[in-house]
Design a protein around this motif. Structure first.
Motif, PDB file in Angstrom:
ATOM      1  N   GLN A  13       0.714  -1.419   0.010  1.00 57.69           N
ATOM      2  CA  GLN A  13      -0.090  -0.045   0.082  1.00 57.69           C
ATOM      3  C   GLN A  13       0.875   1.424  -0.005  1.00 57.69           C
ATOM      4  O   GLN A  13       1.948   1.334   0.387  1.00 57.69           O
ATOM      5  N   ALA A  14       0.421   2.306  -0.626  1.00 60.95           N
ATOM      6  CA  ALA A  14       1.174   3.642  -0.394  1.00 60.95           C
ATOM      7  C   ALA A  14       1.246   3.816   0.980  1.00 60.95           C
ATOM      8  O   ALA A  14       0.486   3.799   1.760  1.00 60.95           O
ATOM      9  N   LYS A  86       5.126   5.466  -2.644  1.00 59.20           N
ATOM     10  CA  LYS A  86       4.033   6.232  -3.631  1.00 59.20           C
ATOM     11  C   LYS A  86       3.733   5.435  -4.697  1.00 59.20           C
ATOM     12  O   LYS A  86       4.217   4.429  -5.434  1.00 59.20           O
ATOM     13  N   SER A  87       2.547   5.497  -5.330  1.00 51.72           N
ATOM     14  CA  SER A  87       2.045   4.723  -6.499  1.00 51.72           C
ATOM     15  C   SER A  87       2.809   5.024  -7.613  1.00 51.72           C
ATOM     16  O   SER A  87       3.113   4.307  -8.404  1.00 51.72           O
ATOM     17  N   VAL A 117       2.727  -0.520  -6.021  1.00 57.48           N
ATOM     18  CA  VAL A 117       2.325   0.482  -4.712  1.00 57.48           C
ATOM     19  C   VAL A 117       0.736   0.846  -5.224  1.00 57.48           C
ATOM     20  O   VAL A 117       0.664   1.587  -6.101  1.00 57.48           O
ATOM     21  N   SER A 118       0.046   0.533  -4.640  1.00 56.46           N
ATOM     22  CA  SER A 118      -1.409   0.844  -4.560  1.00 56.46           C
ATOM     23  C   SER A 118      -1.848   1.796  -3.614  1.00 56.46           C
ATOM     24  O   SER A 118      -1.438   2.003  -2.512  1.00 56.46           O
TER      25      SER A 118
END
Length: 119
Positions: A13-14, A86-87, A117-118
């Motif tokens: 995850q971000a 970060k995404s 990265v979501s």
């Protein structure tokens, strides 16, 4: 006969963290600079971080303060600690090393590892 083996890629995850590592093995005398490059979807491959044999480092502006590159000369490894992801950090990350072999110095590349990265 020289091989760079990467590990540590995955999905996070971000705001999360990942640690990539790369180990060099095979027939070589020494390793000069080692680094990480990445290729995001739809973008050109870019340098992320590099570390010299003496320990000097350089980072892309986009990762400064978030990523840290280190090396372990005894183990012939280089690592990339990635924090506050970060995404836009999503992409395929490639390990690179300049190795000195019997035929001289030349660059070698790992096969690449996916980092997603979501948000």
């Amino acid at each position: 006969q020289v091989q760079l083996v990467e590990s540590g890629g995955g999905s996070v995850q971000a705001g999360g963290s990942l640690r990539l590592s790369c180990a060099a093995s095979g027939s070589f005398f020494s390793i000069d600079a080692m680094g990480w490059n990445r290729q995001a979807p739809g973008k050109q491959r870019e340098l992320v971080a590099i570390i010299t044999s003496g320990g000097s480092t350089n980072y892309a502006d986009s990762v400064k303060g978030r990523f840290t590159i280190t090396r372990d000369n005894a183990k012939n490894t280089v690592a990339l600690q990635m924090n506050s992801l970060k995404s836009e950090d999503t992409g395929v990350y490639y390990c690179n090393a300049d190795l000195r072999t019997r035929s001289g110095r030349r660059p070698y590349w790992g096969q690449g590892t996916q980092v997603t990265v979501s948000s």
